[in-house]
Design an enzyme around this catalytic site. Structure first.
Site, short mmCIF file in Angstrom:
data_model
loop_
_atom_site.label_atom_id
_atom_site.label_comp_id
_atom_site.label_asym_id
_atom_site.label_seq_id
_atom_site.Cartn_x
_atom_site.Cartn_y
_atom_site.Cartn_z
N ASP A 1 0.82 -1.22 0.00
CA ASP A 1 0.00 0.00 0.00
C ASP A 1 0.85 1.26 0.00
OD1 ASP A 1 -2.77 -0.22 -0.29
OD2 ASP A 1 -2.97 -1.16 1.66
N TYR B 1 -3.05 -0.49 8.88
CA TYR B 1 -2.07 -1.53 9.25
C TYR B 1 -1.27 -1.06 10.48
CZ TYR B 1 -3.10 -3.52 4.66
OH TYR B 1 -3.74 -4.04 3.56
N GLU C 1 -3.47 -4.38 -6.85
CA GLU C 1 -4.71 -4.19 -6.09
C GLU C 1 -5.70 -5.33 -6.30
OE1 GLU C 1 -5.78 -0.19 -7.55
OE2 GLU C 1 -4.99 0.44 -5.61
N GLU D 1 -9.96 -1.81 -2.58
CA GLU D 1 -9.03 -2.31 -3.61
C GLU D 1 -9.78 -2.83 -4.83
OE1 GLU D 1 -6.31 -1.27 -3.38
OE2 GLU D 1 -5.59 -1.36 -1.33
ZN ZN Z 1 -4.66 -0.03 -0.56
ZN ZN Z 2 -5.86 0.59 -3.94
#
Ligand code: ZN
Ligand code: ZN
Length: 348
Positions: free
Chosen positions: A91, A128, A188, A222
């Site tokens: 990411d 995260y 993604e 995503e």
């Molecule tokens: Zn992402």
């Molecule tokens: Zn994304």
């Protein structure tokens, strides 16, 4: 148009040009955005969809997961932390890349979508970190991040994406933009899913449900991003026939195939010690995903046609996600809602 000549960075304001851009790249566009006067009105629906998906990590109270954490096995904890940091690494690439693309896309409505995607990627990264900070001290987090950076299988997997992104950064040609888009779809639309599978697998056992809720939000984003990128590429090729070559179509099949192989390899590494996730089944799932991405691009399946072999990975149905069933150009506006009791983890 020479597809190997760098695009020029778009001036902020070109008052002599219309607000409705004449192209998504190299278009004449004033730089002003009036959503009621855009070349592809369905982009506004997509914008609304992305906004209605808005969420932030702090909305989710990690208290239950914090209590459960101590009861996970040491293998589960290790895999949990490894996947969390490796997904964060993926990411991390997306926010700056989407921002960079904005400089070369001439249609203001598409710029707006890239801006929203970049913002959502920043939220993913934060989530995260938020999960990690709830569960382990900073010292330990640093160790996991360093492992994620240095792991050879992770590096190999990410290198293709990185190469395509860096190529466009160094030399922002239409051809490199096309290749960036394809690799972004791989990232993604294929790369995240072995990681997601692990968290959903825990959720099936009623473990770490708050983390999985966040993961499901990330997945929803995503899928939308990969879908948008596929539409972006289709429009790019339609508007720029010089890009619509057999070589470029072959390129898509080639790199999607590579992504599938690398994702399988990563899944074998990351999930090998986890009971209850059948790796051969996950391999078929990866192929199922790749087929879906190809169809979104208007191409053919690369693998045997099949239904989703792991339906429990999909918290959100394809219909909800604007999946492959409806054609983008016929699509009607829909409203989306956050996960509730009725569309959330009760379905797992
Ligand atoms: Zn992402
Ligand atoms: Zn994304």
């Amino acid at each position: 148009m020479d597809i190997h000549l760098p695009l020029s960075r778009i001036k902020l304001l070109n008052p002599e040009f219309p607000n409705k851009s004449t192209g998504i790249i190299n278009g004449k566009s004033s730089g002003l955005l009036n959503w009621n006067d855009i070349a592809y009105p369905q982009i506004y629906d997509l914008y609304q969809t992305l906004l209605s998906n808005f969420w932030k990590a702090q909305e989710i109270n990690m208290q239950d997961d914090i209590k459960q954490w101590d009861f996970l096995s040491s293998t589960e904890k290790d895999v949990f932390l490894r996947i969390n940091t490796q997904l964060a690494c993926l990411d991390s690439l997306q926010t700056p890349t989407m921002c960079q693309v904005m400089d070369y896309v001439s249609d203001s409505s598409f710029k707006a979508i890239f801006a929203v995607i970049a913002q959502q990627e920043a939220v993913h990264n934060e989530s995260y970190s938020y999960i990690l900070s709830s569960l382990v001290p900073l010292n330990e987090q640093k160790v996991w991040f360093n492992q994620a950076k240095n792991d050879p299988i992770v590096q190999k997997r990410n290198q293709l994406i990185l190469d395509a992104y860096e190529c466009f950064r160094e030399n922002p040609t239409p051809q490199n933009l096309f290749q960036l888009g394809v690799n972004s779809i791989n990232l993604e639309g294929i790369y995240f899913y072995a990681g997601f599978a692990f968290f959903y697998h825990l959720a099936r056992q009623q473990k770490m449900l708050k983390t999985s809720t966040m993961i499901s939000y990330i997945q929803r984003d995503e899928m939308q991003h990969a879908y948008f990128m596929a539409q972006f590429l289709r429009i790019l090729l339609t508007e720029n026939p010089d890009l619509h070559t057999e070589a470029n179509i072959d390129y898509v099949y080639k790199v999607v195939g590579q992504a599938v192989r690398l994702e399988k390899e990563w899944a074998h590494m990351i999930l090998k010690d986890i009971d209850g996730i059948e790796l051969s089944e996950y391999e078929r799932y990866t192929e199922y995903l790749a087929n879906k991405r190809l169809r979104q691009l208007g191409l053919q399946n690369l693998y045997k046609e099949r239904v989703n072999p792991m339906p429990w990975i999909h918290v959100f149905s394809d219909e909800m996600m604007n999946g492959t069933k409806s054609d983008f150009f016929e699509q009607k506006s829909r409203s989306y809602a956050k996960v509730t009791q009725s569309n959330g983890f009760d379905e797992l």
